[in-house]
Design a protein around this motif. Structure first.
Motif, PDB file in Angstrom:
ATOM      1  N   ARG A  43       0.826  -1.210   0.000  1.00 24.22           N
ATOM      2  CA  ARG A  43       0.000   0.000   0.000  1.00 24.22           C
ATOM      3  C   ARG A  43       0.856   1.253   0.000  1.00 24.22           C
ATOM      4  O   ARG A  43       0.570   2.208  -0.713  1.00 24.22           O
ATOM      5  CB  ARG A  43      -0.942  -0.005   1.208  1.00 24.22           C
ATOM      6  CG  ARG A  43      -2.104  -0.956   1.049  1.00 24.22           C
ATOM      7  CD  ARG A  43      -3.155  -0.717   2.116  1.00 24.22           C
ATOM      8  NE  ARG A  43      -2.659  -0.920   3.465  1.00 24.22           N
ATOM      9  CZ  ARG A  43      -2.667  -2.065   4.113  1.00 24.22           C
ATOM     10  NH1 ARG A  43      -3.131  -3.142   3.515  1.00 24.22           N
ATOM     11  NH2 ARG A  43      -2.220  -2.159   5.341  1.00 24.22           N
ATOM     12  N   SER A  44       1.916   1.268   0.783  1.00 20.11           N
ATOM     13  CA  SER A  44       2.759   2.466   0.832  1.00 20.11           C
ATOM     14  C   SER A  44       3.509   2.676  -0.480  1.00 20.11           C
ATOM     15  O   SER A  44       3.834   3.791  -0.842  1.00 20.11           O
ATOM     16  CB  SER A  44       3.749   2.378   1.993  1.00 20.11           C
ATOM     17  OG  SER A  44       4.712   1.374   1.751  1.00 20.11           O
ATOM     18  N   HIS A  45       3.758   1.588  -1.200  1.00 17.80           N
ATOM     19  CA  HIS A  45       4.473   1.687  -2.474  1.00 17.80           C
ATOM     20  C   HIS A  45       3.563   2.159  -3.605  1.00 17.80           C
ATOM     21  O   HIS A  45       3.964   2.970  -4.435  1.00 17.80           O
ATOM     22  CB  HIS A  45       5.084   0.327  -2.823  1.00 17.80           C
ATOM     23  CG  HIS A  45       5.886   0.315  -4.076  1.00 17.80           C
ATOM     24  ND1 HIS A  45       7.114   0.929  -4.170  1.00 17.80           N
ATOM     25  CD2 HIS A  45       5.628  -0.204  -5.298  1.00 17.80           C
ATOM     26  CE1 HIS A  45       7.582   0.771  -5.398  1.00 17.80           C
ATOM     27  NE2 HIS A  45       6.696   0.079  -6.094  1.00 17.80           N
ATOM     28  N   LEU A  51      -4.077   9.921  -0.502  1.00 14.54           N
ATOM     29  CA  LEU A  51      -5.274   9.217  -0.954  1.00 14.54           C
ATOM     30  C   LEU A  51      -5.407   7.808  -0.395  1.00 14.54           C
ATOM     31  O   LEU A  51      -6.351   7.087  -0.726  1.00 14.54           O
ATOM     32  CB  LEU A  51      -5.270   9.137  -2.489  1.00 14.54           C
ATOM     33  CG  LEU A  51      -5.279  10.464  -3.232  1.00 14.54           C
ATOM     34  CD1 LEU A  51      -5.141  10.229  -4.723  1.00 14.54           C
ATOM     35  CD2 LEU A  51      -6.552  11.230  -2.923  1.00 14.54           C
ATOM     36  N   GLN A  52      -4.480   7.389   0.445  1.00 17.02           N
ATOM     37  CA  GLN A  52      -4.431   6.007   0.896  1.00 17.02           C
ATOM     38  C   GLN A  52      -5.723   5.554   1.572  1.00 17.02           C
ATOM     39  O   GLN A  52      -6.278   4.512   1.225  1.00 17.02           O
ATOM     40  CB  GLN A  52      -3.238   5.806   1.823  1.00 17.02           C
ATOM     41  CG  GLN A  52      -2.837   4.357   1.938  1.00 17.02           C
ATOM     42  CD  GLN A  52      -1.532   4.206   2.677  1.00 17.02           C
ATOM     43  OE1 GLN A  52      -1.554   4.098   3.887  1.00 17.02           O
ATOM     44  NE2 GLN A  52      -0.419   4.198   1.968  1.00 17.02           N
ATOM     45  N   SER A  53      -6.249   6.317   2.508  1.00 15.24           N
ATOM     46  CA  SER A  53      -7.464   5.892   3.215  1.00 15.24           C
ATOM     47  C   SER A  53      -8.669   5.878   2.279  1.00 15.24           C
ATOM     48  O   SER A  53      -9.528   5.001   2.391  1.00 15.24           O
ATOM     49  CB  SER A  53      -7.735   6.797   4.410  1.00 15.24           C
ATOM     50  OG  SER A  53      -7.978   8.123   3.990  1.00 15.24           O
ATOM     51  N   SER A  54      -8.747   6.811   1.345  1.00 15.47           N
ATOM     52  CA  SER A  54      -9.862   6.818   0.388  1.00 15.47           C
ATOM     53  C   SER A  54      -9.810   5.615  -0.529  1.00 15.47           C
ATOM     54  O   SER A  54     -10.834   4.985  -0.819  1.00 15.47           O
ATOM     55  CB  SER A  54      -9.825   8.091  -0.460  1.00 15.47           C
ATOM     56  OG  SER A  54      -9.949   9.223   0.351  1.00 15.47           O
ATOM     57  N   LEU A  58     -12.517   2.594  -0.763  1.00  9.92           N
ATOM     58  CA  LEU A  58     -13.189   2.357  -2.038  1.00  9.92           C
ATOM     59  C   LEU A  58     -13.268   0.874  -2.358  1.00  9.92           C
ATOM     60  O   LEU A  58     -14.274   0.391  -2.878  1.00  9.92           O
ATOM     61  CB  LEU A  58     -12.442   3.099  -3.157  1.00  9.92           C
ATOM     62  CG  LEU A  58     -12.979   2.954  -4.563  1.00  9.92           C
ATOM     63  CD1 LEU A  58     -14.310   3.687  -4.687  1.00  9.92           C
ATOM     64  CD2 LEU A  58     -11.983   3.512  -5.554  1.00  9.92           C
ATOM     65  N   PHE A  59     -12.243   0.119  -2.029  1.00  5.41           N
ATOM     66  CA  PHE A  59     -12.218  -1.302  -2.353  1.00  5.41           C
ATOM     67  C   PHE A  59     -12.909  -2.173  -1.306  1.00  5.41           C
ATOM     68  O   PHE A  59     -13.069  -3.371  -1.506  1.00  5.41           O
ATOM     69  CB  PHE A  59     -10.777  -1.781  -2.555  1.00  5.41           C
ATOM     70  CG  PHE A  59     -10.166  -1.239  -3.808  1.00  5.41           C
ATOM     71  CD1 PHE A  59     -10.650  -1.619  -5.044  1.00  5.41           C
ATOM     72  CD2 PHE A  59      -9.115  -0.344  -3.745  1.00  5.41           C
ATOM     73  CE1 PHE A  59     -10.096  -1.127  -6.209  1.00  5.41           C
ATOM     74  CE2 PHE A  59      -8.552   0.159  -4.902  1.00  5.41           C
ATOM     75  CZ  PHE A  59      -9.045  -0.224  -6.133  1.00  5.41           C
ATOM     76  N   ARG A  60     -13.327  -1.593  -0.199  1.00  4.45           N
ATOM     77  CA  ARG A  60     -13.988  -2.401   0.831  1.00  4.45           C
ATOM     78  C   ARG A  60     -15.377  -2.846   0.409  1.00  4.45           C
ATOM     79  O   ARG A  60     -15.793  -3.951   0.733  1.00  4.45           O
ATOM     80  CB  ARG A  60     -14.047  -1.628   2.145  1.00  4.45           C
ATOM     81  CG  ARG A  60     -12.708  -1.594   2.807  1.00  4.45           C
ATOM     82  CD  ARG A  60     -12.797  -1.135   4.212  1.00  4.45           C
ATOM     83  NE  ARG A  60     -11.436  -1.157   4.758  1.00  4.45           N
ATOM     84  CZ  ARG A  60     -11.069  -0.541   5.830  1.00  4.45           C
ATOM     85  NH1 ARG A  60     -11.960   0.146   6.508  1.00  4.45           N
ATOM     86  NH2 ARG A  60      -9.834  -0.610   6.259  1.00  4.45           N
ATOM     87  N   LEU A  61     -16.112  -2.013  -0.306  1.00  5.76           N
ATOM     88  CA  LEU A  61     -17.466  -2.390  -0.725  1.00  5.76           C
ATOM     89  C   LEU A  61     -17.445  -3.602  -1.659  1.00  5.76           C
ATOM     90  O   LEU A  61     -18.129  -4.600  -1.383  1.00  5.76           O
ATOM     91  CB  LEU A  61     -18.192  -1.208  -1.378  1.00  5.76           C
ATOM     92  CG  LEU A  61     -19.598  -1.518  -1.891  1.00  5.76           C
ATOM     93  CD1 LEU A  61     -20.514  -1.885  -0.746  1.00  5.76           C
ATOM     94  CD2 LEU A  61     -20.135  -0.347  -2.671  1.00  5.76           C
TER      95      LEU A  61
END
Length: 123
Positions: A43-45, A51-54, A58-61
């Motif tokens: 994720r950090s890469h 925008l990381q938390s957004s 977004l992919f959780r749904l």
């Protein structure tokens, strides 16, 4: 990790017995642990900090929809061994698709990194 998970799920597909299913789940759980340990690094890469938390939200749904669908299919498929083997085939398919997407992402990231290096050399 994804490919090893997919291969582990092929075992119960071919032979639906305790001594095939149990090691498959042990391998699967080990792969989940390995993925979780490297997930933050990935994720950090790939995700920008701002925008990381957004992006993660977004992919959780879709992920939760897949989990609900998979749980529903698995619980409804408990009537016969053949239907349970199809569930394992679907799981192996999802892992294979995830592996292929990860490979594509890796090649795309390499292409972007090479373009960035070229633009740095020109400046």
């Amino acid at each position: 990790v994804y490919m090893t998970s997919a291969i582990a799920m092929v075992g119960p597909m071919l032979r639906f017995e305790f001594w095939t299913i149990f090691p498959a789940f042990l391998v699967m759980e080990a792969m989940v642990g390995m993925f979780n340990s490297c997930g933050a690094t990935l994720r950090s890469h790939y995700y920008p900090d701002a925008l990381q938390s957004s992006i993660i939200s977004l992919f959780r749904l879709p992920l939760n929809l897949i989990v609900v669908l998979g749980t529903t299919v698995a619980s409804n498929a408990g009537s016969s061994i053949e239907s349970l083997q199809r569930v394992y085939m679907i799981i192996a398919g999802f892992h294979t698709v995830a592996c292929l997407l990860q490979i594509v992402l890796n090649f795309m990231a390499r292409g972007v990194n090479e373009q960035q290096k070229k633009s740095i050399k020109v400046d």
